[in-house]
Every structure is written in structure tokens, then in C-alpha cells.
Design a protein around this motif. Structure first.
Motif, PDB file in Angstrom:
ATOM      1  N   CYS A 148      -3.400  17.191  -3.833  1.00 39.97           N
ATOM      2  CA  CYS A 148      -4.427  17.578  -4.796  1.00 39.97           C
ATOM      3  C   CYS A 148      -5.759  17.842  -4.093  1.00 39.97           C
ATOM      4  O   CYS A 148      -6.113  17.170  -3.121  1.00 39.97           O
ATOM      5  N   LYS A 149      -6.496  18.784  -4.614  1.00 37.60           N
ATOM      6  CA  LYS A 149      -7.795  19.134  -4.045  1.00 37.60           C
ATOM      7  C   LYS A 149      -8.827  18.073  -4.401  1.00 37.60           C
ATOM      8  O   LYS A 149      -8.820  17.533  -5.501  1.00 37.60           O
ATOM      9  N   TRP A 150      -9.733  17.784  -3.468  1.00 41.22           N
ATOM     10  CA  TRP A 150     -10.750  16.769  -3.701  1.00 41.22           C
ATOM     11  C   TRP A 150     -12.034  17.112  -2.968  1.00 41.22           C
ATOM     12  O   TRP A 150     -12.062  17.978  -2.107  1.00 41.22           O
ATOM     13  N   ARG A 199       0.832  -1.194   0.000  1.00 40.70           N
ATOM     14  CA  ARG A 199       0.000   0.000   0.000  1.00 40.70           C
ATOM     15  C   ARG A 199       0.874   1.255   0.000  1.00 40.70           C
ATOM     16  O   ARG A 199       1.884   1.322   0.718  1.00 40.70           O
ATOM     17  N   VAL A 200       0.498   2.248  -0.799  1.00 37.37           N
ATOM     18  CA  VAL A 200       1.204   3.523  -0.795  1.00 37.37           C
ATOM     19  C   VAL A 200       0.796   4.289   0.457  1.00 37.37           C
ATOM     20  O   VAL A 200      -0.385   4.574   0.673  1.00 37.37           O
ATOM     21  N   CYS A 201       1.773   4.605   1.309  1.00 40.20           N
ATOM     22  CA  CYS A 201       1.442   5.281   2.565  1.00 40.20           C
ATOM     23  C   CYS A 201       2.086   6.665   2.682  1.00 40.20           C
ATOM     24  O   CYS A 201       1.821   7.386   3.642  1.00 40.20           O
ATOM     25  N   HIS A 202       2.918   7.036   1.717  1.00 38.37           N
ATOM     26  CA  HIS A 202       3.502   8.372   1.741  1.00 38.37           C
ATOM     27  C   HIS A 202       3.983   8.727   0.335  1.00 38.37           C
ATOM     28  O   HIS A 202       4.390   7.852  -0.437  1.00 38.37           O
ATOM     29  N   VAL A 203       3.871  10.002   0.009  1.00 38.50           N
ATOM     30  CA  VAL A 203       4.348  10.497  -1.279  1.00 38.50           C
ATOM     31  C   VAL A 203       5.378  11.587  -1.036  1.00 38.50           C
ATOM     32  O   VAL A 203       5.097  12.583  -0.354  1.00 38.50           O
ATOM     33  N   ASP A 204       6.568  11.373  -1.550  1.00 31.96           N
ATOM     34  CA  ASP A 204       7.601  12.415  -1.506  1.00 31.96           C
ATOM     35  C   ASP A 204       7.444  13.270  -2.757  1.00 31.96           C
ATOM     36  O   ASP A 204       7.661  12.789  -3.875  1.00 31.96           O
ATOM     37  N   HIS A 205       7.031  14.520  -2.581  1.00 33.04           N
ATOM     38  CA  HIS A 205       6.795  15.371  -3.750  1.00 33.04           C
ATOM     39  C   HIS A 205       7.336  16.776  -3.501  1.00 33.04           C
ATOM     40  O   HIS A 205       7.482  17.226  -2.352  1.00 33.04           O
ATOM     41  N   THR A 206       7.609  17.455  -4.560  1.00 31.29           N
ATOM     42  CA  THR A 206       8.053  18.841  -4.524  1.00 31.29           C
ATOM     43  C   THR A 206       7.056  19.679  -5.305  1.00 31.29           C
ATOM     44  O   THR A 206       6.979  19.580  -6.533  1.00 31.29           O
ATOM     45  N   ASP A 207       6.247  20.433  -4.587  1.00 30.64           N
ATOM     46  CA  ASP A 207       5.211  21.253  -5.233  1.00 30.64           C
ATOM     47  C   ASP A 207       4.349  20.423  -6.172  1.00 30.64           C
ATOM     48  O   ASP A 207       4.003  20.852  -7.276  1.00 30.64           O
ATOM     49  N   GLY A 208       3.991  19.215  -5.744  1.00 30.17           N
ATOM     50  CA  GLY A 208       3.117  18.362  -6.535  1.00 30.17           C
ATOM     51  C   GLY A 208       3.829  17.420  -7.483  1.00 30.17           C
ATOM     52  O   GLY A 208       3.218  16.470  -7.977  1.00 30.17           O
ATOM     53  N   HIS A 209       5.109  17.654  -7.750  1.00 32.54           N
ATOM     54  CA  HIS A 209       5.860  16.726  -8.592  1.00 32.54           C
ATOM     55  C   HIS A 209       6.310  15.556  -7.722  1.00 32.54           C
ATOM     56  O   HIS A 209       7.059  15.739  -6.752  1.00 32.54           O
ATOM     57  N   ILE A 210       5.848  14.349  -8.064  1.00 36.90           N
ATOM     58  CA  ILE A 210       6.154  13.184  -7.237  1.00 36.90           C
ATOM     59  C   ILE A 210       7.574  12.703  -7.532  1.00 36.90           C
ATOM     60  O   ILE A 210       7.909  12.371  -8.676  1.00 36.90           O
ATOM     61  N   ASN A 211       8.386  12.685  -6.477  1.00 36.70           N
ATOM     62  CA  ASN A 211       9.755  12.186  -6.599  1.00 36.70           C
ATOM     63  C   ASN A 211       9.821  10.672  -6.391  1.00 36.70           C
ATOM     64  O   ASN A 211      10.552   9.970  -7.091  1.00 36.70           O
ATOM     65  N   SER A 212       9.050  10.200  -5.417  1.00 34.95           N
ATOM     66  CA  SER A 212       8.989   8.771  -5.136  1.00 34.95           C
ATOM     67  C   SER A 212       7.791   8.514  -4.235  1.00 34.95           C
ATOM     68  O   SER A 212       7.204   9.448  -3.678  1.00 34.95           O
ATOM     69  N   GLY A 238      -2.633  20.189  -9.585  1.00 36.96           N
ATOM     70  CA  GLY A 238      -1.783  20.102  -8.401  1.00 36.96           C
ATOM     71  C   GLY A 238      -0.646  19.112  -8.497  1.00 36.96           C
ATOM     72  O   GLY A 238       0.147  18.992  -7.559  1.00 36.96           O
ATOM     73  N   SER A 239      -0.549  18.371  -9.601  1.00 36.07           N
ATOM     74  CA  SER A 239       0.583  17.463  -9.796  1.00 36.07           C
ATOM     75  C   SER A 239       0.887  17.384 -11.287  1.00 36.07           C
ATOM     76  O   SER A 239      -0.038  17.307 -12.105  1.00 36.07           O
ATOM     77  N   ASP A 240       2.174  17.388 -11.637  1.00 34.34           N
ATOM     78  CA  ASP A 240       2.535  17.381 -13.056  1.00 34.34           C
ATOM     79  C   ASP A 240       2.998  16.022 -13.564  1.00 34.34           C
ATOM     80  O   ASP A 240       3.334  15.881 -14.738  1.00 34.34           O
ATOM     81  N   ASN A 241       3.027  14.990 -12.702  1.00 32.93           N
ATOM     82  CA  ASN A 241       3.402  13.658 -13.190  1.00 32.93           C
ATOM     83  C   ASN A 241       2.507  12.566 -12.598  1.00 32.93           C
ATOM     84  O   ASN A 241       2.939  11.444 -12.342  1.00 32.93           O
ATOM     85  N   LEU A 242       1.233  12.921 -12.409  1.00 32.96           N
ATOM     86  CA  LEU A 242       0.244  11.993 -11.869  1.00 32.96           C
ATOM     87  C   LEU A 242      -0.959  11.940 -12.808  1.00 32.96           C
ATOM     88  O   LEU A 242      -1.383  12.965 -13.348  1.00 32.96           O
ATOM     89  N   LEU A 243      -1.498  10.747 -12.988  1.00 30.71           N
ATOM     90  CA  LEU A 243      -2.735  10.549 -13.736  1.00 30.71           C
ATOM     91  C   LEU A 243      -3.750   9.855 -12.833  1.00 30.71           C
ATOM     92  O   LEU A 243      -3.381   9.143 -11.885  1.00 30.71           O
TER      93      LEU A 243
END
Length: 437
Positions: A171-173, A126-139, A361-366
Motif C-alpha cells: 500500500c502507498k504511504w 511481530r508480523v514480518c512478512h505478508v503473503d499477498h496476491t495483488d494486495g489480497h492478503i493470503n496469510s 491497494g488491498s481488498d481484505n485489510l483495514l
């Protein structure tokens, strides 16, 4: 503050989070397009709602091609589908194929196409944390029984259903019906045996209400106010849907946990109570779903947001990825609510545009699955399996394009994605469906 150690699992072109129909189809399409893909699934089987929630009913899937057709062909070849109304066997005693699916067949089919496409599948993860920089997911941090792992990819796909990855990225939801704020209810299906051999279940809304009234005459009340009983493709078991849990929000583990206990208790008590009804004395509970059926999680805001006007007018888009022909299907939002499903929204067949899969809010997420960008009433029409399969394939194709060309999801040509998605955009099928409205 916790200090979490995570082993690097590897670098991928595409990381798909969630192994329901949208996630699996996204992963397979991306891999078939040449991408290196990892698929992260929290359960021990693929299929999501179709398998873990016993909802193996292909709604709004007629006329579809591509992976939906591959799945149909595979299951039909193994006598693992049946019609969902009336007698299941023809005059020669052979099973009549249809839209009800054998869950075990679906599990194996999805395992098989992932393996053949070269998708790396991680179960109980399960994904439990997202390392991102201003919405860009690093890992992303993946937690499992075997430890914690970090996964890096060029593009990520949120197919969690609840929009968990998008939420962790900031991201807003929103969730719930606009006027009341109440979310669509959750349900827990049961698998039972022992119904009379000639009982095929409830075929329509009238039958469902009649069944619930029959139970009420014997002192058995249903939270869903209706009883949906379907003879499954194995022909010796019936799926039973009669429970609803209310006010379960996607960010409240307490409400989810309470609903699981309450609905499992109701299933146990209602099935057991069948024994005092003439001809139903042999009904026995085999299993309740290992995963509760959540209709509505987070709906993420995207580049485009499907509106009520879109579905009422039946709008078309140049970047369409799927044609929705199902009706608005709002279940009870609280115990005293109406069971009238459309709530006055007489929609026309409409397109889901690719832009609904691209979150703000994210540039590498679909986005793939029911977390795509749409208002409550459009969501209530497009959330079913046939449409979510198409959304998954579109996300997988777009992710592969991003990885191959080094571009962002919002730079992908939506018309190109639409061209790839022709099997889900059959206008001739619309013309045969107009009689529904």
C-alpha cells in the motif's frame, strides 16, 4: 535468500496486528460481534503508547462511551486514575478521578476484556512478512521467540501504528510534514520519584516553559525545550516528558535505534542533574519507557483522505466513525523549530469517515490507529488516544461484518458502521467544547 519454516497457527475471521488501544478495541469489538479473532502484539503487554510508552493520558476522550467508558469505570473503581492538573486528593483525602491512567491497571483491563471476549492474544509476536496476491492478503508470517507461525484470516487489521502490515502488502504511504518532509518527533518518557510531596507537576504550556527555564538556570538543557511533569495516579511517582528525537522515519531502524540511545541518555543525565537543585535533591529515576513514543509512522492512502480543508471547515460525513475535538498538535520537527503547536491551523471539530480506514491497494485489510488515511495536519489532531480508540472499534465492527457476510471492507455500508459508533459521535458534546476555539 532465506528459507523460513513456519507452523500454521490457525484460521481466523479477523487477525489484528498490533495491541495498542486501537488494536485491542478492534479485537474485542470484532469478537463481541461473533468473530474468531487473533491479536498479535510485539511487546509483553497490551496498551501500546498508553502502557509501553507511559502515555496514559486520555486526550479527546471526554464524552465517549463504549470501551473507553468501560475502561474508565474499571480503573476508577480501583482508584487508578487521577486528574492531570492541580491537587490530586479531595478534602477527604480521596483521589480525584480523571484522565491520567495507571499503566498497570490499563494492562490488566485490556488483558481482561480480551480474555472475556475470547480473543486469542499472542505476545512477543511481530508480523514480518505478508503473503499477498495483488494486495489480497493470503496469510501473514508471525515471528516470535518461540518460532515462526503463519496466520490466515478473512480480514486483517493493521493496528501497528507504523502501518507495517499495509506497507508489506504494497500500500502507498507517506510520512512527514509536506513542506519539509520531516516527521513528528519521537519521545521517551521517564518515571521518577522524589519530587516534593506538594509538587503536582506542570499544568499548562506556561508551566512547562517555566520548568524548563528553571532547569536551564542550573545548566540543564532539554531537547523538547519544555518540561512536562505529571504526578501519576499512584501519587508517589511522576511522569516526566522532556525529550524529543528528530527525523526518525518508519522505515529506518538506524534512526529509531539512535533515537532510543540518545533519549535514554538524556533522561539519565537530566534526572541525575536534578539533585543539584534545591528541594529536588531526592529526585531519582525509576524507569524509562520500554517502547519509545512514536507520534507519526506511515500514513496509508485510503478510500478517503482527510485534508486540511476538512479540519478547517469542521466537515461532517455520513459514514463518520469518530468526532475529533482536539486541536492541531504539531511538536518541534527539528531542534530549532517553534514550540507553537497549532501552526496557524484553527480547526473546528470534524468527523473521521469510515473510508479513511479502508486502504487503497488491498481488498481484505483495514486500518486502525494513527496509520489511517489523512494529511499531516489532520493527523496531528486525530492521533490521540480518545480518537484512536474510536477508530479501533469501527475497524473491529467492520471486520466482523466482512467475515460474517463474506464481503470486502470497501463493500461495508459506512452508514451502518457510523450507526454503531454513536458513542464517539456525540454532537451535544461538541456544543460544550466550542469554547475551546
Amino acid at each position: 535468500m532465506y528459507q523460513i519454516e513456519a507452523k500454521p497457527l490457525g484460521n481466523f475471521d479477523v487477525a489484528v496486528c498490533g495491541g495498542g488501544v486501537a488494536g485491542v478495541f478492534a479485537a474485542v469489538i470484532a469478537a463481541r460481534q461473533g468473530a474468531k479473532v487473533v491479536l498479535i502484539e510485539s511487546a509483553g503487554a497490551l496498551g501500546g503508547t498508553m502502557t509501553e510508552s507511559f502515555m496514559g493520558n486520555l486526550i479527546d476522550a471526554d464524552g465517549r462511551g463504549s470501551l473507553i467508558q468501560e475502561m474508565r469505570d474499571f480503573l476508577n473503581a480501583h482508584d487508578m486514575t487521577c486528574i492531570n492538573q492541580g491537587e490530586r486528593l479531595d478534602k477527604d483525602g480521596k483521589i480525584i478521578p480523571g484522565n491520567l491512567l495507571n499503566e498497570e491497571g490499563v494492562k490488566y483491563f485490556m488483558d481482561k476484556i480480551c480474555a472475556e471476549a475470547g480473543v486469542k492474544v499472542l505476545f512477543f509476536s511481530r508480523v514480518c512478512h505478508v503473503d499477498h496476491t495483488d494486495g489480497h492478503i493470503n496469510s501473514i508470517l508471525v515471528c516470535s521467540e518461540c518460532g515462526n507461525y503463519s496466520v490466515t484470516a478473512k480480514v486483517y487489521i493493521d493496528a501497528t501504528g507504523n502501518g507495517s502490515v499495509a506497507a508489506l502488502t504494497g500500500c502507498k504511504w507517506e510520512c512527514g510534514e509536506p513542506e519539509s518532509g520531516r516527521p513528528s518527533p519521537v519521545s521517551m518518557e521517564a518515571m521518577v520519584v522524589g519530587f516534593p510531596e506538594d509538587f503536582n507537576g506542570t499544568d499548562d504550556e506556561k508551566d512547562k516553559t517555566k520548568y524548563a527555564n528553571m532547569l536551564a538556570e542550573h545548566g540543564i538543557q532539554l531537547s523538547a525545550q519544555q518540561g512536562c511533569i505529571k504526578k501519576r495516579p499512584a501519587l508517589r511517582a511522576w511522569g516526566m516528558g522532556m525529550t524529543m528525537g528528530y527525523d526518525v522515519m518508519p522505515d529506518s531502524i538506524e534512526s529509531l535505534s539512535n533515537a532510543i540511545y540518545t533519549l535514554r541518555k538524556e533522561n539519565f543525565e537530566v534526572v541525575h542533574a536534578h539533585r543539584r537543585i534545591p528541594t529536588f535533591e531526592n529526585v531519582r529515576l525509576v524507569a524509562t519507557t520500554p517502547h519509545i513514543g512514536v507520534r507519526e509512522g506511515r500514513r496509508i492512502f485510503g478510500e478517503y483522505r482527510l485534508s486540511n480543508a476538512d479540519i478547517l471547515e469542521g466537515r461532517r460525513f455520513e459514514d463518520a466513525v469518530c468526532l475529533v475535538t482536539f486541536h492541531v498538535d504539531v511538536h518541534k520537527l527539528h531542534a530549532e523549530d517553534t514550540i507553537e503547536q497549532t501552526r496557524g491551523y484553527q480547526m473546528k471539530p470534524f468527523h473521521i469517515p469510515y473510508r479513511c480506514l479502508v486502504p487503497l491497494g488491498s481488498d481484505n485489510l483495514l486500518l486502525a490507529g494513527r496509520c489511517i488515511s489523512g494529511d499531516f495536519y489532520p493527523f496531528s489532531a486525530y492521533r490521540v488516544i480518545g480518537n484512536m480508540a474510536g477508530v479501533g472499534e469501527a475497524a473491529g465492527y467492520a471486520a466482523a461484518v466482512c467475515a460474517r457476510e463474506g464481503i470486502r471492507p470497501n463493500q461495508v455500508d459506512g452508514k451502518e458502521v457510523s450507526s454503531f459508533m454513536k458513542p464517539y459521535l456525540d454532537e451535544e458534546y461538541i456544543n460544550t467544547f466550542h469554547s475551546y476555539y
